[in-house]
Structures are given as C-alpha cells and as structure tokens.
Design an enzyme around this catalytic site. Sequence first.
Site, short mmCIF file in Angstrom:
data_model
loop_
_atom_site.label_atom_id
_atom_site.label_comp_id
_atom_site.label_asym_id
_atom_site.label_seq_id
_atom_site.Cartn_x
_atom_site.Cartn_y
_atom_site.Cartn_z
N GLY A 174 -8.67 1.27 9.03
CA GLY A 174 -9.94 0.57 9.10
C GLY A 174 -10.34 -0.11 7.82
CG PHE A 175 -12.82 0.41 5.80
CD1 PHE A 175 -13.62 -0.72 5.71
CD2 PHE A 175 -13.12 1.35 6.77
CE1 PHE A 175 -14.69 -0.90 6.56
CE2 PHE A 175 -14.19 1.19 7.64
CZ PHE A 175 -14.98 0.04 7.52
N GLY A 176 -9.14 -0.90 3.46
CA GLY A 176 -8.23 -0.78 2.35
C GLY A 176 -8.84 0.07 1.24
N GLY A 178 -1.05 3.31 3.37
CA GLY A 178 -2.33 3.93 3.04
C GLY A 178 -2.30 4.64 1.70
CG HIS A 225 1.45 -4.35 6.38
ND1 HIS A 225 2.30 -3.78 7.30
CD2 HIS A 225 0.22 -3.81 6.61
CE1 HIS A 225 1.62 -2.91 8.05
NE2 HIS A 225 0.35 -2.92 7.66
CG ASP A 240 -3.33 -4.13 7.48
OD1 ASP A 240 -2.67 -3.35 8.18
OD2 ASP A 240 -3.27 -4.15 6.23
N GLY A 296 -1.62 -2.35 -0.66
CA GLY A 296 -2.60 -3.42 -0.67
C GLY A 296 -3.25 -3.58 -2.02
CG MET A 355 -8.30 -3.76 10.88
SD MET A 355 -9.16 -3.01 9.48
CE MET A 355 -7.78 -2.63 8.40
#
Length: 223
Positions: free
Chosen positions: A143-145, A177, A34, A36, A198, A38
């Site tokens: 937006g954030f892990g 998430g 995966h 990501d 993650g 941003m």
Amino acid sequence: MTTFRIAPSILSADFARLGEEVRNVVASGADIIHFDVMDNHYVPNLTIGPLVCQAIRPHVQVPIDVHLMVKPVDRLIPDFAKAGANIITFHPEASEHIDRSLQLIRDNGCKAGLVFNPGTPLHFLDHVMDKIDMILIMSVNPGFGGQSFIPEALKKIALARRMIDDSGRDILLEVDGGIKIDNIAAAAAAGADTFVAGSAIFGQPDYKAVIDAMRVELAKVGK
C-alpha cells in the site's frame, strides 16, 4: 551461481521526471523496472495505470515487472500486456480464479506470478506451479513505500525457495518491502534472487552508488 537482479520500484521515483528517472536507474545498473499498481480498494492507496507503463516503455529495454495490487485483476491484465509489461504478478486474494488469471497473463504474452502478503500462506501455489514464472514475497504490508522490512518474511522466502527447487522449474523469487543495503544479503541468503527497492534507491542522490553497494552485499552471499 545465482543471478541476482535489482528491481527499483518507480513508486518512489520523481513522477514529474519519470522517463528520465527510469533511464537513469537502468544506466545505474538496474535489471528490472518494478511498477506498482494500487487501486484504493485492495490496498489503501491509488497509483498508476497502463498509460504510464506505455509512456515509460520506450525509455528502457529492461523488463517491466507490473505488480497488481488491485481487485479484481483480470480486467487490467490485457491492458498492461499491451502497454509493454513483461511480467505481471497479482495477489491470490484478488482473483476469483487464480489458475484462470495466471493463464490470462500468459495468453497475453507475459510471464505470470503470484504475490504473498505477510499474512498470506503459500499453499495457493500448490496446484498452479506449472503456470508460475515469479513468486513475490512481500516483506511489508502492501500500500505504501518507505515501510520497514518484516523479518518474518525471511522464513517465507526460504519456504518458497524450497518449493521452487522441488518443482524443478525456472521461477524467479522476488522480495519487495523495506529492502536496503543492510538487509539485502539476508534476503538473498534466505533464497531470494530478485530484489525490489524503492526509497532505498530513488531516495538517494546517486542511484549507481546504492545499486553497486547492494551488489557488493549480494556478492558475499553468492560465494
């Protein structure tokens, strides 16, 4: 019998050793990588682009699932397709013409999908299910892990599962998430079949032990 897929998010990997990290996590049992993306515009963070996708492509044979958290999306779709993406998903809020963006992904040889934030309704799917290969339900705000799972996402997963079943189409239902060993079964029971994790994986010293433990939990749902 549902086929469950584990999709580690490289957002939580060691970027100084990214090639080694993706090889190790696939060797440990990952089904999908995966990826990501941003842009510090649609979401308040800045991550990685097509060059990084191109760099890791030779290191793994499994699909690369590119999640575009960018606005606008259309400009980047061909670049990621050329860089080796297999699946490209985007947020409906980030496209002026959702149907056109989905078709652009498919025209570039990739599978296409839509991503739904915790506050985004699923009605964006109503007229485009024929162009959808994946639905991604966000169980955190993007937006954030490292964020905590939002339980309300389970209801949305269940609703998306009903929509997929009613369509009769072969569509992956992914959740992203806060997925961990202790909640992956609940997401699967709600109807998800693909699980992005993650920090739960890359934050541990033994990737295989985490993935194996996740599969043990998923096997309980599959019975």
